[in-house]
Design a protein around this motif. Structure first.
Motif, PDB file in Angstrom:
ATOM      1  N   ARG A   1      65.197 -70.674  18.438  1.00  0.00           N
ATOM      2  CA  ARG A   1      65.122 -70.280  19.837  1.00  0.00           C
ATOM      3  C   ARG A   1      66.425 -69.573  20.215  1.00  0.00           C
ATOM      4  NH1 ARG A   1      62.243 -75.495  22.818  1.00  0.00           N
ATOM      5  NH2 ARG A   1      60.178 -75.201  21.871  1.00  0.00           N
ATOM      6  N   THR A   2      66.299 -68.433  20.881  1.00  0.00           N
ATOM      7  CA  THR A   2      67.468 -67.628  21.243  1.00  0.00           C
ATOM      8  C   THR A   2      67.596 -67.549  22.754  1.00  0.00           C
ATOM      9  OG1 THR A   2      66.161 -65.586  21.187  1.00  0.00           O
ATOM     10  CG2 THR A   2      67.263 -66.242  19.148  1.00  0.00           C
ATOM     11  N   TYR A   3      68.843 -67.625  23.230  1.00  0.00           N
ATOM     12  CA  TYR A   3      69.154 -67.537  24.655  1.00  0.00           C
ATOM     13  C   TYR A   3      70.283 -66.518  24.833  1.00  0.00           C
ATOM     14  CZ  TYR A   3      66.489 -71.878  24.703  1.00  0.00           C
ATOM     15  OH  TYR A   3      65.508 -72.822  24.536  1.00  0.00           O
ATOM     16  N   PRO A   4      69.940 -65.210  24.916  1.00  0.00           N
ATOM     17  CA  PRO A   4      70.991 -64.189  25.035  1.00  0.00           C
ATOM     18  C   PRO A   4      71.582 -64.141  26.444  1.00  0.00           C
ATOM     19  CG  PRO A   4      68.831 -63.162  25.090  1.00  0.00           C
ATOM     20  CD  PRO A   4      68.600 -64.621  24.830  1.00  0.00           C
TER      21      PRO A   4
ATOM     22  N   SER B   1      86.112 -48.199  23.716  1.00  0.00           N
ATOM     23  CA  SER B   1      85.183 -49.055  24.457  1.00  0.00           C
ATOM     24  C   SER B   1      84.597 -50.112  23.540  1.00  0.00           C
ATOM     25  CB  SER B   1      84.069 -48.217  25.086  1.00  0.00           C
ATOM     26  OG  SER B   1      83.382 -47.485  24.088  1.00  0.00           O
ATOM     27  N   THR B   2      84.082 -51.177  24.169  1.00  0.00           N
ATOM     28  CA  THR B   2      83.523 -52.303  23.426  1.00  0.00           C
ATOM     29  C   THR B   2      82.281 -52.813  24.136  1.00  0.00           C
ATOM     30  OG1 THR B   2      85.724 -52.954  22.653  1.00  0.00           O
ATOM     31  CG2 THR B   2      83.983 -54.599  22.482  1.00  0.00           C
ATOM     32  N   LEU B   3      81.259 -53.147  23.353  1.00  0.00           N
ATOM     33  CA  LEU B   3      80.047 -53.807  23.835  1.00  0.00           C
ATOM     34  C   LEU B   3      79.930 -55.148  23.131  1.00  0.00           C
ATOM     35  CD1 LEU B   3      77.299 -53.855  25.343  1.00  0.00           C
ATOM     36  CD2 LEU B   3      76.315 -52.709  23.350  1.00  0.00           C
ATOM     37  N   THR B   4      79.809 -56.228  23.907  1.00  0.00           N
ATOM     38  CA  THR B   4      79.749 -57.582  23.352  1.00  0.00           C
ATOM     39  C   THR B   4      78.483 -58.267  23.828  1.00  0.00           C
ATOM     40  OG1 THR B   4      82.164 -57.731  23.369  1.00  0.00           O
ATOM     41  CG2 THR B   4      80.946 -59.778  23.140  1.00  0.00           C
ATOM     42  N   GLN B   5      77.759 -58.888  22.893  1.00  0.00           N
ATOM     43  CA  GLN B   5      76.528 -59.618  23.209  1.00  0.00           C
ATOM     44  C   GLN B   5      76.642 -61.026  22.632  1.00  0.00           C
ATOM     45  OE1 GLN B   5      73.075 -58.578  24.646  1.00  0.00           O
ATOM     46  NE2 GLN B   5      73.453 -60.757  24.842  1.00  0.00           N
ATOM     47  N   THR B   6      76.574 -62.032  23.478  1.00  0.00           N
ATOM     48  CA  THR B   6      76.647 -63.432  23.064  1.00  0.00           C
ATOM     49  C   THR B   6      75.274 -64.068  23.199  1.00  0.00           C
ATOM     50  OG1 THR B   6      78.957 -63.571  23.764  1.00  0.00           O
ATOM     51  CG2 THR B   6      77.767 -65.638  23.468  1.00  0.00           C
ATOM     52  N   THR B   7      74.838 -64.773  22.135  1.00  0.00           N
ATOM     53  CA  THR B   7      73.509 -65.382  22.119  1.00  0.00           C
ATOM     54  C   THR B   7      73.621 -66.805  21.584  1.00  0.00           C
ATOM     55  OG1 THR B   7      72.490 -63.222  21.684  1.00  0.00           O
ATOM     56  CG2 THR B   7      71.144 -65.168  21.274  1.00  0.00           C
ATOM     57  N   ALA B   8      73.001 -67.747  22.289  1.00  0.00           N
ATOM     58  CA  ALA B   8      72.911 -69.127  21.805  1.00  0.00           C
ATOM     59  C   ALA B   8      71.690 -69.262  20.911  1.00  0.00           C
ATOM     60  CB  ALA B   8      72.818 -70.101  22.977  1.00  0.00           C
ATOM     61  N   LEU B   9      71.899 -69.810  19.699  1.00  0.00           N
ATOM     62  CA  LEU B   9      70.825 -69.990  18.724  1.00  0.00           C
ATOM     63  C   LEU B   9      70.590 -71.481  18.515  1.00  0.00           C
ATOM     64  CD1 LEU B   9      71.909 -67.349  16.029  1.00  0.00           C
ATOM     65  CD2 LEU B   9      70.395 -67.018  17.984  1.00  0.00           C
ATOM     66  N   VAL B  10      69.317 -71.911  18.593  1.00  0.00           N
ATOM     67  CA  VAL B  10      68.956 -73.317  18.393  1.00  0.00           C
ATOM     68  C   VAL B  10      67.856 -73.391  17.345  1.00  0.00           C
ATOM     69  CG1 VAL B  10      68.205 -75.451  19.501  1.00  0.00           C
ATOM     70  CG2 VAL B  10      69.501 -73.769  20.816  1.00  0.00           C
ATOM     71  N   PRO B  11      68.187 -73.763  16.087  1.00  0.00           N
ATOM     72  CA  PRO B  11      67.140 -73.925  15.071  1.00  0.00           C
ATOM     73  C   PRO B  11      66.234 -75.106  15.420  1.00  0.00           C
ATOM     74  CG  PRO B  11      69.329 -73.751  14.080  1.00  0.00           C
ATOM     75  CD  PRO B  11      69.529 -73.982  15.536  1.00  0.00           C
ATOM     76  N   ILE B  12      64.941 -74.893  15.373  1.00  0.00           N
ATOM     77  CA  ILE B  12      63.993 -75.963  15.697  1.00  0.00           C
ATOM     78  C   ILE B  12      63.109 -76.332  14.515  1.00  0.00           C
ATOM     79  CG2 ILE B  12      63.940 -75.416  18.158  1.00  0.00           C
ATOM     80  CD1 ILE B  12      61.378 -73.878  17.689  1.00  0.00           C
ATOM     81  N   GLU B  13      63.200 -75.574  13.429  1.00  0.00           N
ATOM     82  CA  GLU B  13      62.407 -75.875  12.241  1.00  0.00           C
ATOM     83  C   GLU B  13      63.286 -75.795  11.006  1.00  0.00           C
ATOM     84  OE1 GLU B  13      59.112 -73.262  11.981  1.00  0.00           O
ATOM     85  OE2 GLU B  13      58.165 -73.941  13.855  1.00  0.00           O
TER      86      GLU B  13
ATOM     87  N   PHE C   1      71.844 -77.683  10.917  1.00  0.00           N
ATOM     88  CA  PHE C   1      70.792 -78.677  11.098  1.00  0.00           C
ATOM     89  C   PHE C   1      69.938 -78.324  12.318  1.00  0.00           C
ATOM     90  CE2 PHE C   1      74.382 -80.800   9.101  1.00  0.00           C
ATOM     91  CZ  PHE C   1      73.780 -81.348   7.960  1.00  0.00           C
ATOM     92  N   THR C   2      68.741 -78.841  12.323  1.00  0.00           N
ATOM     93  CA  THR C   2      67.850 -78.617  13.453  1.00  0.00           C
ATOM     94  C   THR C   2      68.397 -79.304  14.695  1.00  0.00           C
ATOM     95  OG1 THR C   2      66.556 -80.561  12.806  1.00  0.00           O
ATOM     96  CG2 THR C   2      65.809 -78.419  11.997  1.00  0.00           C
ATOM     97  N   GLY C   3      68.117 -78.697  15.850  1.00  0.00           N
ATOM     98  CA  GLY C   3      68.521 -79.282  17.120  1.00  0.00           C
ATOM     99  C   GLY C   3      69.951 -79.008  17.520  1.00  0.00           C
ATOM    100  N   LEU C   4      70.768 -78.519  16.597  1.00  0.00           N
ATOM    101  CA  LEU C   4      72.162 -78.232  16.918  1.00  0.00           C
ATOM    102  C   LEU C   4      72.302 -76.755  17.249  1.00  0.00           C
ATOM    103  CD1 LEU C   4      73.995 -80.277  14.145  1.00  0.00           C
ATOM    104  CD2 LEU C   4      73.466 -80.961  16.485  1.00  0.00           C
TER     105      LEU C   4
END
Length: 576
Positions: free
Chosen positions: A326-329, A345-357, A293-296
């Motif tokens: 909207r992404t916040y890596p 070896s390991t490479l880890t990338q965490t990103t917060a995703l916020v659907p707005i539409e 859902f949007t906003g979550l």
């Protein structure tokens, strides 16, 4: 009385024999234990000299052996390394003169092969003759490694590698006796990255019935240039004590065979060269059904793991910018572990995703080509594209939405009624009649509302909780000041309630309608606080956001005032 003085006189004579030197006798002898040796062996050099001893009571108790003269042995350090030295003294009488004979013993390790020269050494006013030493490369063909006191073995896990591919080097030092001290050199190369694979191992092994102590070390080597890889020789120097208690010097060296290093294959299609035995690409954090859902917000984690590569060699993930999200890596995290088989070896990338539409939003595919060194072919690690089905938040259902549904049902009923009379009347008066009926219904509703407001409200209405726009706005301000995630849900609900002719499904809809840069800035700050990295977000202060919301609520335009017509079911009647 004579007998009582005999023993002290003998002791004094012996002590005087260690007195300070007076002048040197013209004799200095240099004797090596051999004149031909192999590069890993140690040469024992004996130097003998003599001097006249000056005996007097003034220097009897002031003896300092370190100040006694010695040959200028430093001349040999151009071709030899002095790894041990010792000296001893003896006294003899020549023509009633006390003569001291000094013997120096040096352990010399050749620095190179070929014919080397021990130059003339000087002691006092005398000098020795030069001595030629022939140093042969390698080890004696008649001498097996197991017959030596120490030897080195080198091995690798591969006979050839690609450039920047991992090569595991194993160094084993075998020695017998009780090692007092030792130094084993590290592998070095100007065009290679060399990593230590954990701590060294120590154990015992038998070779031809002889028990050896073994020191084993492993290294991961990454050649950086194609061509023949020639590693510098590994050296060992140490001292050990035999079971009989004798001290012996150990010295060995071993050179690794040349390793062919191949260049990057022309068939490789990737931008970053990744030669590895294993490579995996994965993600987590998305819902299984890909519905949200949007906003979550949700947190997506991308992970790239490789066997046989250092973590610095792993390429960064491509940007995941998606319209409507909207992404916040966060900062990528790199880690590496080593064992006997090499580095993983390991490479880890965490990103917060916020659907707005709302809608179907596509996360693009991620492809990372790499070279499988075991199969000797290119492979591609893939995370397929993901289509997110984004719906408006269920909390956004409002009274106006319910009213719209009721209106649709009324229109359906009206359509049925007009359909029955279509054959009896002309269609020219059909729509005016429908409009008149709806207008009369609206007037009756307004009259009833006005009448109910004029009379005293019922006790039930007074006791009912305030679910109107004012209560919703108070709740919005409260959660906004606390930095609560519910702010992103309550803002569209309040805006829908406040601007009656508009329907907002997300925060983005509110921002587009209001077009207030102050509101945009404060909402951006709130989302960074909610979904950004904790150590970068700082402390939340919700007072500016509350002030912007209050200013927005009090800044109603003239056109908005005209648009705010009474609802079909006013608040006073809708609760009954």
């Amino acid at each position: 009385m004579v007998k009582r003085l005999a023993i002290p006189f003998i002791l004094i004579t012996l002590l005087f024999s260690l007195g300070w030197p007076a002048h040197a006798e013209s004799k200095l002898v240099v004797e090596p234990d051999r004149t031909r040796l192999y590069e890993g062996e140690v040469l024992t050099l004996t130097v003998r000299g003599s001097m006249e001893i000056d005996i007097n009571l003034g220097n009897l108790f002031d003896l300092d052996i370190s100040t006694l003269p010695s040959p200028d042995i430093g001349k040999v350090e151009d071709d030899f390394e002095i790894i041990g030295r010792n000296q001893r003294y003896s006294i003899r009488t020549v023509n009633n003169n006390m003569m001291g004979e000094i013997t120096w013993t040096y352990q010399l390790a050749p620095k190179k092969t070929g014919e080397l020269t021990i130059p003339p050494l000087k002691f006092q006013d005398t000098s020795s003759d030069p001595v030629k030493i022939n140093v042969v490369a390698g080890t004696s063909p008649d001498q097996q490694p197991e017959s030596r006191d120490s030897f080195i073995e080198l091995s690798t896990d591969k006979d050839e590698v690609y450039v920047q591919e991992q090569l595991v080097l194993t160094i084993k030092l075998f020695f017998s006796g009780n090692l007092i001290r030792g130094e084993l050199s590290e592998p070095e190369h100007p065009n290679a990255i060399i990593e230590n694979l954990g701590k060294q191992r120590e154990y015992s092994r038998y070779r031809n019935g002889i028990r050896f102590r073994v020191v084993e070390r492993r290294y991961a080597i990454y050649p950086q240039q194609p061509g023949e890889f020639s590693l510098n020789a590994i050296h060992f120097e140490g001292r050990a004590r035999t079971p009989e208690g004798q001290l012996k010097f150990l010295r060995d060296s071993e050179k690794l065979f040349d390793i062919p290093v191949k260049g990057i294959p022309d068939s490789f299609t990737g931008d970053t060269w990744l030669p590895a035995s294993e490579l995996e690409l994965s993600d987590s954090g998305l819902p299984d059904n890909l519905n949200l859902f949007t906003g979550l917000n949700l947190t997506r984690t991308l992970s790239l793991s490789a066997q046989g590569l250092p973590s610095e060699a792993l390429p960064p993930f491509p940007e995941q910018a998606v319209p409507g999200i909207r992404t916040y890596p966060e900062q990528p995290e790199r880690s590496a572990n080593s064992d006997r088989d090499g580095i993983s070896s390991t490479l880890t990338q965490t990103t917060a995703l916020v659907p707005i539409e709302p809608g179907n939003l596509v996360l693009p595919e991620i492809r990372i080509p790499w070279w499988d060194t075991d199969a000797d072919e290119e492979k591609i690690a893939v995370i397929p594209a993901r289509t997110l089905s984004v719906s408006a938040s269920p909390d956004l259902t409002t009274t106006s939405g319910q009213s719209a549904a009721s209106s649709e049902q009324s229109m359906d009923a009206a359509s049925l009624d007009t359909g029955d009379s279509a054959g009896q009347a002309s269609s020219s008066w059909f729509w005016p009649m429908v409009s008149l009926i709806l207008a009369l219904g609206w007037l009756v509703t307004v009259a009833a509302w006005w009448f109910s407001r004029r009379n005293s409200p019922s006790p039930a209405r007074q006791a009912a909780p305030d679910n109107g726009e004012k209560a919703l706005f108070r709740e919005l301000c409260k959660v906004a000041e606390e930095g609560d995630p519910r702010t992103l849900e309550l803002l569209p609900r309040w805006a829908t309630r406040y601007f009656h002719n508009q329907k907002f499904d997300s925060v983005a809809d509110v921002c587009r309608y209001v077009a207030d840069e102050h509101l945009d800035r404060e909402l951006e700050a709130l989302q960074r606080w909610l979904f950004g990295k904790p150590d970068e977000a700082g402390n939340w202060d919700g007072k500016p956001l509350v002030a912007v919301l209050k200013a927005l609520r009090g800044k109603e335009t003239h056109q908005q005032a005209q648009d705010r017509l009474p609802p079909l079911y006013p608040e006073g009647l809708a609760s009954r």
